[in-house]
Design an enzyme around this catalytic site. Structure first.
Site, PDB file in Angstrom:
ATOM      1  N   GLU A  70       0.839  -1.206   0.000  1.00 15.19           N
ATOM      2  CA  GLU A  70       0.000   0.000   0.000  1.00 15.19           C
ATOM      3  C   GLU A  70       0.878   1.261   0.000  1.00 15.19           C
ATOM      4  O   GLU A  70       0.675   2.178  -0.786  1.00 15.19           O
ATOM      5  CB  GLU A  70      -0.913  -0.010   1.231  1.00 15.19           C
ATOM      6  CG  GLU A  70      -1.647   1.295   1.477  1.00 15.19           C
ATOM      7  CD  GLU A  70      -1.726   1.631   2.958  1.00 15.19           C
ATOM      8  OE1 GLU A  70      -2.112   0.774   3.754  1.00 15.19           O
ATOM      9  OE2 GLU A  70      -1.389   2.774   3.313  1.00 15.19           O
ATOM     10  N   HIS A  71       1.869   1.305   0.892  1.00 19.54           N
ATOM     11  CA  HIS A  71       2.780   2.460   0.925  1.00 19.54           C
ATOM     12  C   HIS A  71       3.479   2.639  -0.421  1.00 19.54           C
ATOM     13  O   HIS A  71       3.575   3.743  -0.937  1.00 19.54           O
ATOM     14  CB  HIS A  71       3.856   2.246   2.004  1.00 19.54           C
ATOM     15  CG  HIS A  71       3.457   2.732   3.358  1.00 19.54           C
ATOM     16  ND1 HIS A  71       4.159   3.714   4.012  1.00 19.54           N
ATOM     17  CD2 HIS A  71       2.448   2.376   4.178  1.00 19.54           C
ATOM     18  CE1 HIS A  71       3.606   3.931   5.202  1.00 19.54           C
ATOM     19  NE2 HIS A  71       2.566   3.128   5.339  1.00 19.54           N
ATOM     20  N   GLU A 142       6.164   4.098  11.711  1.00 21.21           N
ATOM     21  CA  GLU A 142       4.716   3.887  11.863  1.00 21.21           C
ATOM     22  C   GLU A 142       4.470   2.771  12.892  1.00 21.21           C
ATOM     23  O   GLU A 142       3.609   2.883  13.766  1.00 21.21           O
ATOM     24  CB  GLU A 142       4.089   3.528  10.509  1.00 21.21           C
ATOM     25  CG  GLU A 142       2.575   3.420  10.570  1.00 21.21           C
ATOM     26  CD  GLU A 142       1.938   3.114   9.214  1.00 21.21           C
ATOM     27  OE1 GLU A 142       2.675   2.906   8.231  1.00 21.21           O
ATOM     28  OE2 GLU A 142       0.696   3.073   9.154  1.00 21.21           O
TER      29      GLU A 142
END
Lengths: 428, 436
Positions: A70-71, A142
């Site tokens: 996704e990143h 994160e």
């Protein structure tokens, strides 16, 4: 393009399945400034062992790779995708859950251009050794951020207690160690497996013209070529029905303990409207027992055992399902004992009809209010779509739920062998 | 475009917006008083205490069930801080009765409930109900302590407290845990009376209504009934001075380091600008902040996160009333010096005019998107409008967007040169060893 109107909800939903297999749903909301669009793949953190039909072997990939992918999608060969959205005044984002990965934008201008940017970047992977290495630093931070967050920690702790082997017990972002094992080849492999249009859904809601939007999407997809729709085989370990551990603990720099008590559904549930019905029914039961207008909530606050953060949740997919309740508490064990005593009482007496009716009606009112939020609709629509359910059946399902349904569900769900407790305590 | 229609009567201000965009009708009551050390904790408790019981619904449970019975009306309260004002707020949303069977009259019922909550609390002797105060004392302590548990919020709160130490703006929104023991039912009631008598009372109503003047009148009538002694207000109505930005100050920036056993460090920088919402320079400050750290295309995100790979979040925001610009990042503590150097370099780049046309254009579009989206969110509309009320200069969203569109690069550079580094706060995580 097929139109289905819903008089009660006061809207028209447009649907088309494109030749490449992509399902497109459009929900115009006249009067809204924004258009909120999501492009979602049926691929989440639990899909860690899989193969395409015809491949000899199943592949098991490192934890956190769906989220890593996704990143990485936000980088393209010509640069940063955020710039492409910024050029057209959109704000963009993405998120990964246990079972989906969703890319989204919201904008109040240049809707057609932004639709194209969204479709194009998700269908244009660009991974290099260098850009994969760079992302590891960002994602490590994160992960560290969530490690300091007591709500996240107590939640994942509970899932690790409930599940022995199913990958729902693994943190969505993986660990700082597991993401080190991710490389561009494995990312491409995951991408090729799960990002075929036939495994995806496009949903937009807001103040746009559905005909024009559908034309843009149709033409955009027609310009691109895709292989035949592949058949994805996902492999999940065989999860024993009971819980893995009945209690887990962690220590963090917090002022007060956090506690979650969870119950695991032992049964698989095929994709379909039954998933949504199970969620709504269990939700009403949880609200009657533990919601803000329950006697227990009021008593526990009065005794200083909980505060207003105390809440409940139920999540159901075909593969797994669990409910949880909890929040801040000075005494997790006493809280658990009080909850157990309440359950003993209602298993005997059944749920009070008046409370059931209040919570059922409240649930209808809250859903109607949530329809004012494009982001709420978009996030939930795609999620239910892949579970075979239709978010917009919520009211008709709530309408027909009965007290008998609720009592049956209450007695089958709150079973002691299916219960775990997760606690986060202040560091000494 | 949609705007508020305002009716003023002394300290009462009723703002209505008619729109059939939503399936819910929204009501918000906002009462603002000056922040003071003496009253901060008591005032902070009031909006929560209101939901513990009214004369007609004497317990929290009775109030919650009453709201539930209005087709799941959402009733929430909270305490806010806007510049040097403490703002007690109560929100109520009810489904639009035209769309639900059997729901006629629920808006009127909701309005009554909201006003009862604010003005007709359960009393006992000369103060609030003792039982309710006891319950709320414990809950409020946890509310205050919880800020410590959210490290992002904690770091921001601490950085602001350091920067604004000694000013009313620097008082914590929720008050002080140390004050709670001394709080009494009588003292709370005095704070309640002061809030109702001295504060400006604003009620916002947004939704599908037939007749705005009739609605405004209905609310005004209810306010007059609910505030019988409004005319003997200690302060003459309508003269509260507008909220001014925190003034710039000279000297070296304050540097604060705090140790906690956490995995991630937090590096926050606070700048004073002396520019706030009412100022002609405010739109330029918004654009400058946007270029610096307001978006993923901004300098901080690109340089701290994307290029140096040091952080997951690296952003800045402007506080419209105090005029502070606040930068926040979450980093590995070992990278502190590097992260700070990169952040300071981005501010310098902005100051020397290193701002591309593209950065200007993208930022203006991004701001336009944010403000236009607020038109879809009734609570946000009321908040933006109320910020203007407090600052003494209301703007419509359109006016604000026009002003942003007209901002030039020179004005952005000038605004950036108003940024004066005031405080550097660093939460130093010491938990990394556990992962070694």
């Amino acid at each position: 393009m097929r139109e289905s109107s819903d008089d009660r909800l006061g809207h028209v939903l447009y649907h088309e399945t494109l030749p490449n297999g992509l399902n497109v749903f459009l929900l115009p909301k006249p009067g809204f400034q924004q258009t909120f669009a999501t492009f979602t793949t049926h691929y989440g953190s639990v899909d860690s062992t899989f193969r395409l039909a015809g491949e000899p072997e199943f592949t098991t990939v490192p934890d956190g790779i769906a989220h890593f992918l996704e990143h990485k999608m936000f980088e393209s060969e010509h640069g940063d995708v955020f710039r492409d959205f910024a050029r057209h005044g959109a704000s963009a984002n993405a998120y990964t859950t246990f079972d989906i990965t969703s890319y989204l934008f919201s904008s109040t201008q240049d809707v057609q251009e932004n639709l194209e940017v969204l479709l194009d970047f998700v269908q244009d992977p660009y991974f290099t050794d260098e850009n994969v290495a760079k992302e590891k630093g960002i994602i490590a931070q994160e992960i560290r951020m969530y490690e300091d967050n007591p709500d996240t920690r107590v939640f994942y702790g509970l899932l690790r207690a409930l599940y022995a082997v199913h990958p729902v017990r693994v943190d969505i972002a993986g660990t700082v160690e597991s993401i080190q094992r991710i490389d561009k080849e494995t990312l491409y492999r995951c991408y090729r497996t799960f990002y075929h249009p036939s495994n995806m859904v496009f949903f937009a809601v807001g103040g746009f013209d559905p005909e024009a939007a559908m034309a843009v999407i149709r033409e955009n997809q027609a310009r691109k070529s895709f292989p035949e729709a592949p058949r994805i085989e996902r492999q999940y370990p065989s999860e024993p029905p009971g819980v893995h551990q009945d209690r887990v603990e962690a220590r963090l720099a917090v002022s007060q303990p956090r506690c979650l008590i969870g119950w695991k559904d032992p049964d698989p549930l095929p994709p379909g409207p039954g998933i949504l019905e199970r969620e709504l029914l269990t939700g009403v039961v949880l609200d009657v027992l533990f919601g803000r207008s329950s006697d227990l909530f009021d008593d526990l606050i009065g005794e200083g055992l909980i505060d207003q953060q105390f809440s409940w949740e139920y999540e159901r997919t075909p593969e797994y399902g669990y409910s949880l309740i909890g929040g801040n508490t000075p005494d997790p064990d006493r809280l658990a004992a009080r909850v157990e005593a309440k359950l003993d009482e209602v298993r005997e007496s059944g749920l009070p009809e008046e409370e059931f009716e209040r919570c059922r009606r409240k649930s209808i009112g809250r859903f109607m209010a949530a329809l004012d939020s494009p982001s709420y609709i978009a996030r939930h629509f795609a999620s239910y779509h892949f579970r075979g359910a239709d978010l917009f059946q919520t009211v008709e399902i709530l309408d027909r739920l009965t007290l008998e349904d609720a009592n049956r569900r209450m007695r089958e769900h709150f079973v002691s062998g299916q219960q775990s407790i997760s606690v986060v305590l202040p560091k000494a | 475009m949609t705007t508020f229609h305002t009716v003023d009567e002394g300290r009462f201000h009723v703002h209505t917006m008619l729109t059939d965009q939503f399936r819910t009708r929204h009501l918000v009551a906002k009462l603002a008083v000056p922040l003071s050390r003496e009253r901060v904790t008591e005032t902070a408790m009031l909006p929560y205490l209101w939901l513990e019981g009214t004369r007609s619904h004497p317990t929290a449970l009775a109030i919650t069930r009453r709201a539930d019975d209005l087709f799941g009306a959402m009733l929430r309260s909270g305490i806010g801080k806007r510049g040097n004002r403490h703002v007690a707020e109560v929100y109520l949303t009810v489904p639009d009765e035209g769309r639900l069977r059997g729901a006629d009259g629920i808006f009127e019922e909701g309005l009554g409930l909201l006003l009862d909550v604010v003005t007709d609390p359960l009393l006992e002797g000369g103060g609030f109900s003792k039982g309710n105060v006891e319950r709320e004392r414990g809950l409020h302590r946890k509310r205050i302590e919880s800020v410590f548990d959210d490290k992002i919020a904690w770091a921001m709160e601490r950085a602001l407290a350091e920067s604004l130490h000694g000013l009313p703006e620097g008082l914590p929104r929720l008050g002080f845990a140390d004050d709670l023991e001394a709080v009494t039912p009588e003292g709370l009631y005095a704070a309640h009376r002061a809030l109702l008598q001295e504060g400006d009372v604003h009620v916002y109503a947004i939704g599908a209504f037939d007749d705005a003047p009739a609605l405004a009148n209905r609310v005004l009538t209810a306010l007059r009934e609910a505030f019988p002694d409004a005319r003997q207000a200690a302060q003459p109505p309508g003269v509260a001075a507008p909220v001014a930005p925190v003034p710039a100050r000279s000297g070296e920036p304050h540097r604060v380091v705090e140790d906690q056993p956490v995995q991630q460090g937090k590096l926050n920088l606070v700048y004073r600008t002396g520019v706030a919402y009412a100022s002609d320079d405010y739109p330029a400050l918004l654009v400058a902040n946007g270029v610096l750290g307001g978006f993923p295309h901004a300098k901080l995100f690109r340089n701290v996160r994307e290029k140096a790979s040091l952080a997951y979040y690296a952003s800045s925001r402007v506080d419209a009333l105090s005029g502070l610009v606040m930068i926040q990042t979450g980093i590995d503590p070992a990278n502190r010096d590097r992260a700070e150097a990169i952040i300071l370099e981005q501010v310098e780049a902005l100051r020397r005019g290193d701002v591309a046309e593209e950065e200007m254009a993208f930022t203006k579009r991004g701001l336009a998107n944010q403000y236009r989206q607020s038109l879809d969110v009734p609570a946000a509309l009321a908040d933006i409008h109320f910020g203007g009320v407090l600052a003494g200069h209301t703007r419509t969203i359109d006016e604000l967007l026009d002003a942003i569109e007209d901002v030039t690069r020179d004005q952005v550079v000038a605004a950036a040169n108003r940024l004066q580094l005031d405080t550097v706060y660093f939460l130093r995580g010491q938990g990394g060893a556990e992962h070694a």
